[in-house]
Design a protein around this motif. Structure first.
Motif, PDB file in Angstrom:
ATOM      1  N   HIS A 580       0.835  -1.207   0.000  1.00  0.00           N
ATOM      2  CA  HIS A 580       0.000   0.000   0.000  1.00  0.00           C
ATOM      3  C   HIS A 580       0.868   1.255   0.000  1.00  0.00           C
ATOM      4  O   HIS A 580       0.601   2.217  -0.730  1.00  0.00           O
ATOM      5  N   GLU A 584       1.184   4.154  -3.096  1.00  0.00           N
ATOM      6  CA  GLU A 584       0.948   5.585  -2.868  1.00  0.00           C
ATOM      7  C   GLU A 584       2.171   6.422  -3.230  1.00  0.00           C
ATOM      8  O   GLU A 584       2.134   7.654  -3.127  1.00  0.00           O
ATOM      9  N   HIS A 612       6.382  12.908   3.353  1.00  0.00           N
ATOM     10  CA  HIS A 612       5.354  11.869   3.258  1.00  0.00           C
ATOM     11  C   HIS A 612       4.905  11.375   4.627  1.00  0.00           C
ATOM     12  O   HIS A 612       4.139  10.413   4.717  1.00  0.00           O
ATOM     13  N   ARG A 615       0.923  11.197   5.507  1.00  0.00           N
ATOM     14  CA  ARG A 615       0.199  10.174   4.747  1.00  0.00           C
ATOM     15  C   ARG A 615       0.662   8.773   5.149  1.00  0.00           C
ATOM     16  O   ARG A 615      -0.167   7.848   5.282  1.00  0.00           O
TER      17      ARG A 615
END
Length: 658
Positions: A580, A584, A612, A615
């Motif tokens: 995942h 992204e 990052h 997120r």
């Protein structure tokens, strides 16, 4: 239809799926008591029981058709959860992919009824004025760092390298110069009518800081909080910090969450100490919590230490923290001692260091720092040199004294008839010397000299200025009146061999903190070490070493140039999370390390850039919640329950240790 009063409650639970606000109707009987910040008890329908929580906020709602349970009870009228503390806990938890309730469990002590009643019955604390003399003395201390006082009053983020050495207080007590610096910053903040939080690693540092504050701070203005206090005393101290009257809070890592009013300063001493890293979930370092709080609440942020961590140096390099250097640079007299020609290479104390210790003993105490406590922390086979292990649990065998039966360091069992599994030898050899064995050896080398052992089992905080040989493990060095007349740092080569990304930083910090205890002009001998770490100590250029470390780690994408998260659990779940993050665009293929087998399934490390971070933490937290919900599902009828490994996540892992 009239509106109903609705309370939004944060449930105190370790379950990640409950880390959100739940709505409850406030019954008429609790309308006056149910105020934001109080402890409450609420029904949890999914569990069929009543649980504790905090009332975060209140609202009026017209939608009476929405079925809501009622508050069960208000536990206490004291609003222990301030809006600022909840905001801090929420931000810190989100950054670390954890639960806000876990943060609050560290920040808010357990309720003590008697302490609470005494606080409610007592009078409100009155404002304390700082005397002109204290303001003048603290200003002189801060003047050693140009513009520091101005930067702190303007709410800046600064890093300073504390001067080594001791200062004598009016009552004759010696404390580190760093303690006087932090005390001065705290008093200056209090004089401006604002509160200060001073965070230190352990009780030794706290005692020095409190002593320095007692000389200049108004009586009753210093609030101590740490895990060594009794539960009532700790809760009473927490309640005092809720007052609107400014104060100075001194404590360990959890003190960074103290809900003081009008925060003007957060100061961290020696942020490289592992004691400032929270071991409990979600593992937020006191440094990161301080950065978040300074951003939310304002005020100044001060990082101080004899060394500079690569984490703080990164903040300095990006301009987030301002570096302030001392007006006058001072440093100990460090000597890099090595064995001379004709001496045995195995000599633990070279002749130069031995001679320095002998000469210094004529004038006062001498400090000898060693790596480990005990007598013989490591035993090996006398024939093949393989480490001696316990036949029951494979733990390392240790010796309490020469000729003693070896004992396992893990299970504590004695190995009376030990046999080497490699060569069948029954003879053991001492491969290392701890503090007690070193004390024995030095006692024979210096007959008639007082020997003092200071380690975890023999805690010594202070010694007088009479001649003595003090053998101490790293971090346990007592303060000597007037400073040590000589310091010998042993086992440096062994310390540097530890399998740790930050071992160079750690060794430099251990040696620098010990060297700072030397008397002016006293020699500090670093034995058997060369290279960048030794040069940084000898030249007292610790910030330059931190910059070099940061530059070396950047191309390798090692922390703290990037953030690192550990994901542990079932292989399917771990691989799903990593994939995942890849999809992204947060984690590149080269930044996913593992998975490897662990005690709870498998573990993978993922590296990602700071941009990052939000997120990545959001994805990691969502995966933890999803896995927790799966583990609650009951098996099909007639099938036995299958055990599941709950997904575990730790963000900001300091080392890439697989």
């Amino acid at each position: 239809m009239s509106a109903r009063r609705v309370a939004r409650v944060l449930i105190d639970s370790p379950l990640p799926q409950l880390d959100r606000l739940f709505d409850y109707v406030v019954p008429l009987s609790l309308l006056e008591q149910a105020q934001p910040g109080v402890r409450v008890r609420v029904p949890l329908r999914t569990a069929g029981r009543v649980v504790d929580g905090y009332l975060v906020e209140l609202a009026d709602e017209d939608d009476a058709d929405r079925p809501l349970s009622e508050l069960d009870d208000v536990v206490s009228p004291v609003a222990v959860l301030t809006p600022a503390l909840y905001a801090l806990a929420r931000r810190a938890a989100d950054r670390a992919a954890g639960s806000a309730s876990d943060i609050l469990r560290l920040a808010i002590p357990r309720r003590m009824v008697r302490a609470e009643k005494a606080w409610l019955a007592g009078e409100e604390a009155s404002a304390l004025a700082v005397s002109d003399e204290s303001v003048t003395r603290s200003s002189k201390t801060l003047a050693g760092f140009p513009s520091l006082a101005e930067e702190l009053s303007n709410g800046a983020r600064v890093a300073v390298d504390a001067a080594p050495g001791l200062v004598r207080l009016p009552d004759g007590t010696d404390v580190g110069a760093w303690a006087a610096l932090l005390a001065a910053a705290g008093v200056q903040t209090l004089a401006r009518g604002r509160s200060a939080i001073l965070v230190v690693p352990d009780h030794r540092d706290q005692a020095q800081l409190v002593a320095a504050l007692s000389a200049i701070a108004p009586a009753g203005s210093v609030i101590e909080t740490d895990a060594r206090q009794s539960a009532p005393a700790r809760y009473a101290a927490f309640l005092r910090t809720l007052s609107r009257v400014p104060c100075i809070v001194v404590g360990n890592r959890s003190a960074v969450y103290a809900p003081v009013h009008e925060l003007g300063l957060i100061a961290l001493w020696d942020d490289g100490d592992s004691l400032l890293s929270e071991p409990l979930s979600p593992g937020v370092h006191a440094r990161d919590a301080a950065l978040i709080r300074q951003e939310l609440d304002g005020g100044a942020l001060l990082f101080a230490g004899h060394t500079r961590t690569s984490d703080v140096e990164r903040l300095v390099s990006v301009g987030w923290v301002t570096e302030i250097t001392a007006k006058r640079r001072t440093s100990p007299r460090v000597v890099l001692s090595a064995t001379r020609e004709g001496e045995s290479r195995g000599a633990r104390v070279p002749s130069a260091a031995f001679a320095a210790a002998r000469e210094a003993l004529a004038h006062g105490p001498v400090l000898v720092q060693v790596a480990r406590p005990g007598y013989a922390p490591v035993l090996v086979c006398a024939e093949c040199r393989n480490p001696a292990r316990c036949p029951h649990c494979a733990g390392p065998l240790q010796a309490a004294r020469a000729g003693a039966v070896p004992v396992c360091g893990w299970c504590g069992r004695s190995a009376h008839a030990w046999t080497c599994p490699e060569c069948s030898s029954t003879k053991l050899r001492m491969a290392s010397a701890g503090s007690e064995r070193t004390a024995d050896e030095l006692g024979r080398a210096f007959p008639g000299v007082r020997i003092i052992v200071a380690d975890g089992e023999h805690q010594v905080l202070r010694i007088d200025d009479r001649p003595a040989l003090v053998v101490a493990t790293r971090g346990a060095e007592p303060i000597a009146t007037g400073g040590y007349r000589a310091i010998v740092l042993l086992d440096g080569d062994r310390m540097l061999m530890a399998d740790d990304l930050r071992i160079g930083e750690s060794c430099l910090r251990w040696w620098s903190n010990a060297a700072a205890l030397a008397a002016p002009g006293a020699p500090v001998h670093l034995v058997g070490v060369a290279g960048p770490v030794a040069r940084a100590l000898a030249t007292w250029t610790q910030p330059a070493y931190a910059r070099a470390e940061l530059a070396d780690r950047a191309p390798l994408r090692m922390p703290p140039t990037v953030r690192v998260a550990s994901v542990e659990g079932e292989q399917r779940s771990v691989l799903g999370v990593v994939e995942h993050l890849r999809s992204e665009g947060i984690v590149a293929d080269a930044d996913a390390l593992g998975p490897v087998t662990s005690d709870n399934g498998v573990r993978a490390l993922v590296r990602f850039d700071y941009g990052h971070g939000s997120r990545a933490s959001e994805i990691l937290r969502a995966a933890v919640v999803a896995e927790a919900l799966k583990s609650r599902r009951r098996p099909a009828k007639g099938r036995p329950p299958t055990p599941r490994n709950t997904l575990r996540v730790r963000v900001d892992v300091p080392d890439l240790d697989l």
